[in-house]
Design a protein around this motif. Sequence first.
Motif, short mmCIF file in Angstrom:
data_model
loop_
_atom_site.label_atom_id
_atom_site.label_comp_id
_atom_site.label_asym_id
_atom_site.label_seq_id
_atom_site.Cartn_x
_atom_site.Cartn_y
_atom_site.Cartn_z
N PRO A 48 0.73 -1.21 -0.02
CA PRO A 48 -0.02 0.04 0.00
C PRO A 48 0.73 1.18 0.09
O PRO A 48 0.33 2.38 -0.35
N SER A 49 1.99 1.31 0.62
CA SER A 49 2.96 2.33 0.31
C SER A 49 3.38 2.63 -0.93
O SER A 49 4.32 3.65 -0.89
N ILE A 50 3.26 2.01 -2.10
CA ILE A 50 3.96 2.36 -3.04
C ILE A 50 3.77 3.59 -3.65
O ILE A 50 4.80 4.52 -4.39
N GLY A 51 2.59 4.23 -3.48
CA GLY A 51 2.35 5.70 -4.03
C GLY A 51 3.02 6.58 -3.09
O GLY A 51 3.69 7.53 -3.64
N GLU A 52 3.25 6.34 -1.94
CA GLU A 52 4.23 7.13 -1.10
C GLU A 52 5.64 7.24 -1.57
O GLU A 52 6.26 8.07 -1.58
N VAL A 53 6.13 5.82 -1.81
CA VAL A 53 7.57 5.84 -2.45
C VAL A 53 7.64 6.69 -3.71
O VAL A 53 8.43 7.26 -3.82
N ALA A 54 6.46 6.63 -4.45
CA ALA A 54 6.71 7.23 -5.97
C ALA A 54 6.74 8.83 -5.57
O ALA A 54 7.72 9.62 -6.26
N ARG A 55 5.80 9.28 -4.88
CA ARG A 55 5.86 10.77 -4.42
C ARG A 55 6.97 11.18 -3.57
O ARG A 55 7.64 12.10 -3.99
N ALA A 56 7.56 10.32 -2.76
CA ALA A 56 8.95 10.79 -2.06
C ALA A 56 10.08 10.71 -3.08
O ALA A 56 11.01 11.38 -2.91
N ASP A 57 10.21 9.95 -3.75
CA ASP A 57 11.26 9.69 -4.90
C ASP A 57 11.30 11.11 -5.76
O ASP A 57 12.23 11.72 -5.91
N ARG A 58 10.03 11.69 -6.17
CA ARG A 58 9.86 12.69 -6.98
C ARG A 58 10.37 13.98 -6.08
O ARG A 58 10.99 14.72 -6.48
N ALA A 59 9.73 14.10 -4.77
CA ALA A 59 10.08 15.09 -3.85
C ALA A 59 11.67 14.86 -3.60
O ALA A 59 12.38 16.14 -3.66
N PHE A 60 12.46 13.96 -3.56
CA PHE A 60 13.81 13.97 -3.34
C PHE A 60 14.53 14.59 -4.51
O PHE A 60 15.36 15.23 -4.39
N LEU A 61 13.94 14.12 -5.73
CA LEU A 61 14.65 14.78 -6.80
C LEU A 61 14.62 16.32 -6.80
O LEU A 61 15.54 16.86 -7.19
N GLY A 62 13.64 16.79 -6.35
CA GLY A 62 13.55 18.35 -6.30
C GLY A 62 14.54 18.79 -5.21
O GLY A 62 15.29 19.91 -5.49
N ARG A 63 14.65 18.30 -4.22
CA ARG A 63 15.61 18.71 -3.19
C ARG A 63 16.83 18.68 -3.64
O ARG A 63 17.86 19.55 -3.36
N ALA A 64 17.27 17.39 -4.17
CA ALA A 64 18.61 17.09 -4.52
C ALA A 64 19.02 18.14 -5.62
O ALA A 64 20.19 18.62 -5.65
N VAL A 65 18.28 18.37 -6.69
CA VAL A 65 18.49 19.32 -7.83
C VAL A 65 18.80 20.75 -7.24
O VAL A 65 19.49 21.36 -7.69
N ARG A 66 17.69 21.08 -6.31
CA ARG A 66 17.69 22.59 -5.82
C ARG A 66 19.25 22.77 -5.03
O ARG A 66 20.00 23.64 -5.35
N TYR A 67 19.60 21.69 -4.16
CA TYR A 67 20.82 21.87 -3.63
C TYR A 67 21.99 21.75 -4.63
O TYR A 67 22.92 22.58 -4.57
N LEU A 68 22.03 21.08 -5.62
CA LEU A 68 23.13 20.94 -6.55
C LEU A 68 23.41 22.09 -7.56
O LEU A 68 24.41 22.85 -7.75
N ALA A 69 22.00 22.59 -7.89
CA ALA A 69 22.08 23.78 -8.70
C ALA A 69 22.35 25.27 -7.98
O ALA A 69 22.82 25.97 -8.24
N GLY A 70 22.04 24.97 -6.57
CA GLY A 70 22.16 26.26 -5.55
C GLY A 70 23.56 26.36 -5.03
O GLY A 70 24.55 26.59 -5.51
N GLU A 71 23.66 25.62 -3.87
CA GLU A 71 24.56 25.37 -3.09
C GLU A 71 26.02 24.80 -3.73
O GLU A 71 27.18 25.27 -3.48
N ALA A 72 25.98 23.79 -4.36
CA ALA A 72 27.00 23.16 -4.86
C ALA A 72 27.37 23.77 -6.41
O ALA A 72 28.42 23.46 -6.85
N GLY A 73 26.46 24.69 -6.94
CA GLY A 73 26.73 25.29 -8.23
C GLY A 73 27.05 24.25 -9.29
O GLY A 73 27.80 24.89 -10.30
N VAL A 74 26.30 23.38 -9.46
CA VAL A 74 26.44 22.63 -10.65
C VAL A 74 25.60 23.09 -11.75
O VAL A 74 24.46 23.64 -11.34
N ARG A 75 25.97 23.02 -12.97
CA ARG A 75 25.36 23.68 -13.90
C ARG A 75 24.87 22.66 -15.13
O ARG A 75 24.36 23.01 -16.17
N GLN A 76 25.35 21.45 -15.08
CA GLN A 76 25.16 20.45 -15.84
C GLN A 76 24.45 19.20 -15.07
O GLN A 76 25.12 18.49 -14.30
N PHE A 77 23.43 18.63 -15.86
CA PHE A 77 22.73 17.54 -15.23
C PHE A 77 22.45 16.46 -16.30
O PHE A 77 21.91 16.77 -17.45
#
Length: 263
Positions: free
Chosen positions: A45-74
């Motif tokens: 039953p938690s598979i939907g939560e997994v899908a949403r959590a994975d998508r939210a993780f993507l957003g946090r990771a990319v915001r960190y990388l493009a922001g604090e880490a200064g990465v410009r290529q993905f």
Amino acid sequence: MTSSHIDRIRTDIAHNARVWNYWLGGKDNYSVDRAVGDQVTSLYPSIGEVARADRAFLGRAVRYLAGEAGVRQFLDIGTGLPTADNTHEVAQRVAPEARVVYVDNDPIVLTHARALLTGSRKGVTEYVDADAHDPERILRAVGRTLDLDRPVAVMMLGILNFVLDTDTARSIVRTLMGAVPPGSHLVLTHPTLEPALGGAGNAEAMAFWNANATPPITARSRGEFASFLDGLEVLEPGIVSCSRWRFEAGPEVAQFGAVARKP
């Protein structure tokens, strides 16, 4: 879309990209995908939560990388069908000049490539039709858009679980990370059966998936997941449930997440 892409579309068997789209509330799926998705949900039953959590993780990771880490290529491998807050949207919101290359070999995803190719005016957003099992081909293709002498964020969210042999999966990661310079990052998520994250109930669901959908999937232990990060500096908070990477609220899900830097 070419006739070869049309020929590759199977509507008689559930496909990961479309089922994942269904779990995320999208409309780019068929009745077979919804039926399998519902059955997997009944088993886990938690598979939907997994899908949403994975998508939210993507957003946090990319915001960190493009922001604090200064990465410009993905380099986003196994991107799946477009939903809200795709990698290029998140990255170019922080850094409009960011360059993003998506890689997938799913013909359904190919039909939606145009939706992905709408980046910022200053940045670049491209799409490559290639298989994660062929990292050399990926690297040859992305070299036209990304400067592999400058740091790249290599993103493989929920993709190594479709590489069933762990040694092969490690080799893919080594090839990709070996081709990018120091200061590059690896972003990973991967399902697990570890009871501490609530993964014990996932085994039956995965068995059903492998009998009724494509491509087949495997879970891995924390140790196996950690082996993909060998030689890299794993950023805080380390290997955690992807729902808890730099985010304290919400339940843990049976999906590891980590971001690591190439020294």
